[in-house]
Structures are given as C-alpha cells and as structure tokens.
Design a protein around this motif. Structure first.
Motif, PDB file in Angstrom:
ATOM      1  N   ILE A   1       0.855  -1.188   0.000  1.00  0.00           N
ATOM      2  CA  ILE A   1       0.000   0.000   0.000  1.00  0.00           C
ATOM      3  C   ILE A   1       0.889   1.235   0.000  1.00  0.00           C
ATOM      4  O   ILE A   1       1.796   1.356   0.825  1.00  0.00           O
ATOM      5  CB  ILE A   1      -0.927   0.046   1.231  1.00  0.00           C
ATOM      6  N   LEU A   2       0.604   2.126  -0.935  1.00  0.00           N
ATOM      7  CA  LEU A   2       1.304   3.412  -1.012  1.00  0.00           C
ATOM      8  C   LEU A   2       0.340   4.509  -0.585  1.00  0.00           C
ATOM      9  O   LEU A   2      -0.721   4.683  -1.200  1.00  0.00           O
ATOM     10  CB  LEU A   2       1.793   3.681  -2.434  1.00  0.00           C
ATOM     11  N   PHE A   3       0.700   5.221   0.481  1.00  0.00           N
ATOM     12  CA  PHE A   3      -0.057   6.391   0.930  1.00  0.00           C
ATOM     13  C   PHE A   3       0.705   7.619   0.461  1.00  0.00           C
ATOM     14  O   PHE A   3       1.908   7.732   0.724  1.00  0.00           O
ATOM     15  CB  PHE A   3      -0.173   6.413   2.462  1.00  0.00           C
TER      16      PHE A   3
ATOM     17  N   PHE B   1       8.504  -1.183   5.481  1.00  0.00           N
ATOM     18  CA  PHE B   1       8.000   0.165   5.732  1.00  0.00           C
ATOM     19  C   PHE B   1       9.009   1.138   5.161  1.00  0.00           C
ATOM     20  O   PHE B   1      10.179   1.124   5.530  1.00  0.00           O
ATOM     21  CB  PHE B   1       7.850   0.375   7.244  1.00  0.00           C
ATOM     22  N   ASP B   2       8.565   1.979   4.244  1.00  0.00           N
ATOM     23  CA  ASP B   2       9.449   2.975   3.634  1.00  0.00           C
ATOM     24  C   ASP B   2       8.729   4.313   3.650  1.00  0.00           C
ATOM     25  O   ASP B   2       7.550   4.395   3.300  1.00  0.00           O
ATOM     26  CB  ASP B   2       9.805   2.588   2.193  1.00  0.00           C
ATOM     27  N   ILE B   3       9.431   5.343   4.063  1.00  0.00           N
ATOM     28  CA  ILE B   3       8.831   6.675   4.088  1.00  0.00           C
ATOM     29  C   ILE B   3       9.747   7.664   3.386  1.00  0.00           C
ATOM     30  O   ILE B   3      10.966   7.661   3.596  1.00  0.00           O
ATOM     31  CB  ILE B   3       8.509   7.107   5.537  1.00  0.00           C
ATOM     32  N   GLN B   4       9.147   8.454   2.529  1.00  0.00           N
ATOM     33  CA  GLN B   4       9.853   9.530   1.833  1.00  0.00           C
ATOM     34  C   GLN B   4       9.068  10.800   2.104  1.00  0.00           C
ATOM     35  O   GLN B   4       7.858  10.851   1.855  1.00  0.00           O
ATOM     36  CB  GLN B   4       9.927   9.260   0.339  1.00  0.00           C
TER      37      GLN B   4
ATOM     38  N   GLY C   1       5.258  17.103   0.769  1.00  0.00           N
ATOM     39  CA  GLY C   1       4.394  15.969   1.046  1.00  0.00           C
ATOM     40  C   GLY C   1       5.139  14.737   1.515  1.00  0.00           C
ATOM     41  O   GLY C   1       6.352  14.756   1.734  1.00  0.00           O
ATOM     42  N   THR C   2       4.369  13.663   1.656  1.00  0.00           N
ATOM     43  CA  THR C   2       4.897  12.421   2.211  1.00  0.00           C
ATOM     44  C   THR C   2       4.381  11.239   1.412  1.00  0.00           C
ATOM     45  O   THR C   2       3.225  11.234   0.983  1.00  0.00           O
ATOM     46  CB  THR C   2       4.474  12.282   3.695  1.00  0.00           C
ATOM     47  N   ARG C   3       5.250  10.247   1.230  1.00  0.00           N
ATOM     48  CA  ARG C   3       4.889   8.970   0.592  1.00  0.00           C
ATOM     49  C   ARG C   3       5.343   7.851   1.516  1.00  0.00           C
ATOM     50  O   ARG C   3       6.533   7.766   1.831  1.00  0.00           O
ATOM     51  CB  ARG C   3       5.557   8.831  -0.774  1.00  0.00           C
ATOM     52  N   ILE C   4       4.400   7.051   1.953  1.00  0.00           N
ATOM     53  CA  ILE C   4       4.715   5.916   2.817  1.00  0.00           C
ATOM     54  C   ILE C   4       4.265   4.648   2.105  1.00  0.00           C
ATOM     55  O   ILE C   4       3.111   4.543   1.681  1.00  0.00           O
ATOM     56  CB  ILE C   4       4.013   6.024   4.184  1.00  0.00           C
TER      57      ILE C   4
END
Length: 138
Positions: free
Chosen positions: A79-81, A119-122, A128-131
C-alpha cells in the motif's frame, strides 16, 4: 492469483473520515482475496487505518494505492499512501514511540511500522509524504 477476483492496483482517495473507512474496507477485501491469515489481515488493516488517518489529518488528504505483489515464493499486499501536505520536518522524532503532534497516543507511524514487514517513508518539507508498506503472507 485468485480466480474471479481482480487483485490489480486499486486507488482510494482520502479526503474525509468516510474515506479512511473505505481504505480499511478495501485493504481487508484485498487481504482476504490474497489469502493473508486473519492475524496478518488485522495487522495490515490496523496499519492502513493509522496511515490513512495521518494522510487525512497531517497531509490534508491524498490517496492510498493497494496492490498485490509476489516475490517468487510468497504473496503480499503493498500500500502506497501519498499526500501533498507539509511533509514531516523531523522524521526521526515522528517515528519515535510516544511522539505526537495531535494529542493522541503517538503510536501512528511507529506502530504502523511494527505491524508490517516492509516500511518505507519519503518526505520533504513543503512537498508531502509517501509511505509504502508491505505485509507478506506467512
């Protein structure tokens, strides 16, 4: 994959509390179709719920893209948020257990990270943010 069930990428907009519920429902549906165990379904839905709520509250809304993935020997759900909000100024602090900016328990990001396998967060301030999270079948 599973006969009769489309497990292709599905995107859910996140712009309201109702959309957070829709994300949970979508993740549960895809996790069941992908034959994740009940425990893994629950962990994934819980993590997705936390991250969808963060996307709404802190990111000002965004999207969740749910996809089934395989690595040759097992199946999983990725899942990409994504949001275009203010980003996270201090990521290390935000991932610390007990840290909160919203008066909650402070278990959102760190708790979600513990519930999934990958779990990867940018994030970048002002961008903004992409998790991206992945839960693999056992």
């Amino acid at each position: 994959m599973t006969a009769g069930v489309d497990l292709g990428p599905r995107t859910q907009a996140i712009g309201s509390d109702e959309d957070v519920v829709r994300v949970r429902q979508l993740v549960r549906t895809v996790a069941v179709a992908a034959k994740l165990s009940l425990v893994d379904q629950t962990k994934l839905v819980t993590a997705a719920s936390e991250l969808a709520r963060n996307t709404l509250i802190y990111g000002g809304g965004g999207t969740a893209e749910v996809t089934t993935v395989e690595d040759g020997r097992r199946r999983g759900i990725r899942i990409l948020f994504a949001d275009s909000g203010p980003g996270i100024a201090d990521l290390t602090l935000a991932l610390t257990d007990g840290y909160t900016t919203g008066g909650g328990l402070g278990l959102g990001l760190s708790g979600a990270r513990r519930l999934v396998d990958d779990f990867d967060i940018q994030t970048a301030v002002g961008e903004g943010t992409r998790i991206t999270i992945t839960k693999w079948s056992r």
